[in-house]
Design a protein around this motif. Sequence first.
Motif, mmCIF file in Angstrom:
data_model
loop_
_atom_site.group_PDB
_atom_site.id
_atom_site.type_symbol
_atom_site.label_atom_id
_atom_site.label_comp_id
_atom_site.label_asym_id
_atom_site.label_seq_id
_atom_site.Cartn_x
_atom_site.Cartn_y
_atom_site.Cartn_z
ATOM 1 N N GLY A 1 17.325 6.490 -22.949
ATOM 2 C CA GLY A 1 17.204 5.137 -22.411
ATOM 3 C C GLY A 1 18.222 4.818 -21.330
ATOM 4 O O GLY A 1 18.216 3.713 -20.774
ATOM 5 N N LYS A 2 19.094 5.772 -21.009
ATOM 6 C CA LYS A 2 20.127 5.529 -20.002
ATOM 7 C C LYS A 2 19.504 5.023 -18.695
ATOM 8 O O LYS A 2 18.545 5.590 -18.196
ATOM 9 N N GLY A 3 20.100 3.955 -18.165
ATOM 10 C CA GLY A 3 19.694 3.456 -16.864
ATOM 11 C C GLY A 3 18.553 2.459 -16.890
ATOM 12 O O GLY A 3 18.232 1.875 -15.843
ATOM 13 N N VAL A 4 17.903 2.249 -18.032
ATOM 14 C CA VAL A 4 16.821 1.250 -18.067
ATOM 15 C C VAL A 4 17.385 -0.119 -17.684
ATOM 16 O O VAL A 4 16.756 -0.879 -16.947
ATOM 17 N N LEU A 5 18.567 -0.427 -18.188
ATOM 18 C CA LEU A 5 19.353 -1.549 -17.659
ATOM 19 C C LEU A 5 20.538 -0.922 -16.939
ATOM 20 O O LEU A 5 21.257 -0.108 -17.520
ATOM 21 N N PRO B 1 26.303 -7.006 -16.512
ATOM 22 C CA PRO B 1 27.261 -7.648 -17.430
ATOM 23 C C PRO B 1 26.912 -7.522 -18.907
ATOM 24 O O PRO B 1 27.804 -7.589 -19.762
ATOM 25 N N LEU B 2 25.633 -7.337 -19.227
ATOM 26 C CA LEU B 2 25.222 -7.236 -20.625
ATOM 27 C C LEU B 2 25.133 -5.791 -21.117
ATOM 28 O O LEU B 2 24.880 -5.562 -22.292
ATOM 29 N N ALA B 3 25.329 -4.836 -20.223
ATOM 30 C CA ALA B 3 25.141 -3.422 -20.569
ATOM 31 C C ALA B 3 26.416 -2.806 -21.128
ATOM 32 O O ALA B 3 27.486 -2.917 -20.524
ATOM 33 N N LEU B 4 26.279 -2.133 -22.262
ATOM 34 C CA LEU B 4 27.382 -1.344 -22.814
ATOM 35 C C LEU B 4 27.206 0.138 -22.514
ATOM 36 O O LEU B 4 28.085 0.932 -22.805
ATOM 37 N N GLY B 5 26.066 0.504 -21.937
ATOM 38 C CA GLY B 5 25.803 1.908 -21.626
ATOM 39 C C GLY B 5 25.207 2.640 -22.812
ATOM 40 O O GLY B 5 24.718 2.041 -23.765
ATOM 41 N N ALA B 6 25.254 3.960 -22.755
ATOM 42 C CA ALA B 6 24.656 4.803 -23.789
ATOM 43 C C ALA B 6 25.683 5.161 -24.850
ATOM 44 O O ALA B 6 26.893 5.119 -24.611
ATOM 45 N N GLY B 7 25.161 5.525 -26.023
ATOM 46 C CA GLY B 7 26.029 5.976 -27.112
ATOM 47 C C GLY B 7 25.884 5.150 -28.372
ATOM 48 O O GLY B 7 26.865 4.585 -28.857
ATOM 49 N N ILE B 8 24.670 5.087 -28.922
ATOM 50 C CA ILE B 8 24.470 4.243 -30.106
ATOM 51 C C ILE B 8 25.129 4.850 -31.349
ATOM 52 O O ILE B 8 25.181 4.207 -32.394
ATOM 53 N N HIS B 9 25.660 6.069 -31.212
ATOM 54 C CA HIS B 9 26.320 6.701 -32.353
ATOM 55 C C HIS B 9 27.790 6.315 -32.485
ATOM 56 O O HIS B 9 28.414 6.605 -33.512
ATOM 57 N N LEU B 10 28.362 5.665 -31.482
ATOM 58 C CA LEU B 10 29.803 5.424 -31.449
ATOM 59 C C LEU B 10 30.226 4.339 -32.447
ATOM 60 O O LEU B 10 29.473 3.400 -32.719
ATOM 61 N N ALA C 1 29.296 13.337 -20.408
ATOM 62 C CA ALA C 1 28.494 12.592 -19.440
ATOM 63 C C ALA C 1 27.611 11.522 -20.060
ATOM 64 O O ALA C 1 27.433 10.447 -19.478
ATOM 65 N N VAL C 2 27.021 11.789 -21.215
ATOM 66 C CA VAL C 2 26.070 10.830 -21.789
ATOM 67 C C VAL C 2 26.681 9.436 -21.897
ATOM 68 O O VAL C 2 26.067 8.445 -21.508
ATOM 69 N N THR C 3 27.883 9.351 -22.408
ATOM 70 C CA THR C 3 28.480 8.040 -22.663
ATOM 71 C C THR C 3 29.474 7.589 -21.593
ATOM 72 O O THR C 3 29.865 6.423 -21.579
ATOM 73 N N ASN C 4 29.867 8.491 -20.695
ATOM 74 C CA ASN C 4 30.911 8.137 -19.727
ATOM 75 C C ASN C 4 30.467 8.169 -18.268
ATOM 76 O O ASN C 4 31.177 7.637 -17.403
ATOM 77 N N LEU C 5 29.329 8.771 -17.977
ATOM 78 C CA LEU C 5 28.831 8.831 -16.614
ATOM 79 C C LEU C 5 27.730 7.786 -16.461
ATOM 80 O O LEU C 5 26.668 7.899 -17.063
ATOM 81 N N ALA C 6 27.981 6.774 -15.662
ATOM 82 C CA ALA C 6 27.042 5.651 -15.541
ATOM 83 C C ALA C 6 25.815 6.039 -14.735
ATOM 84 O O ALA C 6 25.895 6.804 -13.764
ATOM 85 N N TYR D 1 21.943 4.116 -13.239
ATOM 86 C CA TYR D 1 21.541 2.768 -12.824
ATOM 87 C C TYR D 1 20.035 2.575 -12.706
ATOM 88 O O TYR D 1 19.583 1.462 -12.444
ATOM 89 N N THR D 2 19.264 3.619 -12.917
ATOM 90 C CA THR D 2 17.811 3.505 -12.848
ATOM 91 C C THR D 2 17.187 4.254 -14.014
ATOM 92 O O THR D 2 17.758 5.238 -14.502
ATOM 93 N N PRO D 3 16.007 3.833 -14.467
ATOM 94 C CA PRO D 3 15.357 4.530 -15.589
ATOM 95 C C PRO D 3 15.027 5.974 -15.228
ATOM 96 O O PRO D 3 14.678 6.288 -14.086
ATOM 97 N N GLY D 4 15.146 6.864 -16.208
ATOM 98 C CA GLY D 4 14.782 8.257 -15.997
ATOM 99 C C GLY D 4 15.683 9.004 -15.050
ATOM 100 O O GLY D 4 15.286 10.034 -14.498
#
Length: 560
Positions: free
Chosen positions: A245-249, A254-263, A406-411, A413-416
């Motif tokens: 789901g990275k980049g969908v938002l 301001p509302l994005a926390l990025g990826a990493g739902i395991h943290l 990279a998954v959780t630390n490399l931003a 900005y677009t889906p896919g």
Amino acid sequence: MAIVQMTGGQAIVSALVEHGVDTVFGIPGTHNLEIYRHLAKLGVRHVNTRHEQGAGYAADGYARTTGRVGVAVVTTGPAVLNASTALAQSWSDSVPVLLISPGMPLRHPALGNGLLHEARDQQAALAAVGAASLRVTSVEEIPTAVAQAFALMLGGRPRPVHLEVPLDVLAEVAEITEAAQGGFMVPLVLPRSVPDACVVAAAVERLVDAERPVVLVGGGAKGAADELREFVELLGAAVVTTTNGKGVLPEDHPLALGAGIHLPAVRALVEDADVVVAIGTELAPADLWYGPLPLAGKLVRIDVDPVALITNARPDVAVVGDAAVVLVSLTRVLKGPDVATDAGAAAGTKGGSEREAVIARSRERKQADARAEGAEWLGIVDALESCLPRDIIVSADNAMACYYGAVTNLATYTPGSFLFPTGFGTLGYGLPAAIGAKVGNPDRPVLAMLGDGGVMFTVQELAAAADLGLALPVVVIDNSGYGEIRNEMLDRDDPVHAVTFGGTDFAALGRSMGCHGRTITDAAELASAVVAALAEDRPTVIHLLMSPDPTHSATERDDA
């Protein structure tokens, strides 16, 4: 209505063209030449990979980044079985890939007779890893079978499909009747799944009074980026994504926390939430790593797949439907005259600037977790962050620098725009998927991020990328072996063996296949190397040598 004579091979290519296919990936072989005979004639570009698994991964990368079906054409037996791993990866990550191959003749003996490439049950093998394996029995059936394959791939949750055409049917000539609307099989226009109004109302009832909403976004929301943004801004919800789901938002929203739902910080955020909306995500162990999230009593789940809706977590409200359609429905009702919401004038979100401040603190905690988890790889990730253009597509392999770093630390900005073999977890995905992404998006920059272990599974695709003249940085992060498995052996107090190797000059290997090659020993050199590679006339292999922990190799020598 016209009647046209054509072979089975011509019927396949004609049907693909009718469904909008203009590019296929693959390798010609003795048994599929009747398909290859018609590709160029009918305007279909063929991208020649060096291995069938590479063709499958390239088709997957093409599909993930274009939103179109990726197509791979291979021959019988060992070729299609080579591609089966890629098909399984596409199944795991819900990617629409069509794998086309010949099969044994219609009247082939039941127990076989030793025909070239004969497999005991090729169709059963492919049916076991994809959504279906369709075997046609006549030329006349081919247009329908291709249309059925597209319906299976795109009707609801995207999935890969195998299409098998017997050798004799490929060469057979038959009369095909053109449909009244033109063409031989008018492609289906598949409607988006619409949610039940009563279920939407139940979801709104949960959302309208929420003070601490959290939204978890998976790859199933990639086609709903605009709808998601409007929905979460209305709610004032913190948004966390899965890897797919990275980049969908955009990750700087301001509302994005990025990826990493395991943290751990995300677990705490979810635990504190009064409602959690999960959109297009399996909530799978491959995403959560450390066990399920505390979702009981507050989960609103949205998915086009009704089976996925009730798997891994029990929803309090289950909304079956296409993510974009559901979000539009929810937003419309939430904005309606019968629902009172506090729009928050300062920030345009529910709860306003105070809510944004809370989310900002959660983002800081989440990023602290992410940087701690990926500490070993931050020099690499930060170097990439400093130089990559905003529209970059990163194709990552199943390497430590990718899933810890990279998954959780490399931003993104677009889906896919971040490709990763999440569910099936294959090695060798990143390079051929990057080729597919670049072929499908020639005007966008693409980078492949690989480990020295995984790259060897598909390293031959450097030659394919060189032949195509792709300006593709191929970053090989060399930690002298299978670092993850080495660490697991150490953690178990097992003998460390079979995981440490080295000595491969990847820059020289790249040059031998027609690429540029450069070796660096410091992540600080990575940014300039990548910027230069993005402007080149061909791929550049950037071999980043990391200093392995000396105890690793010493331990292995002692135990060897």
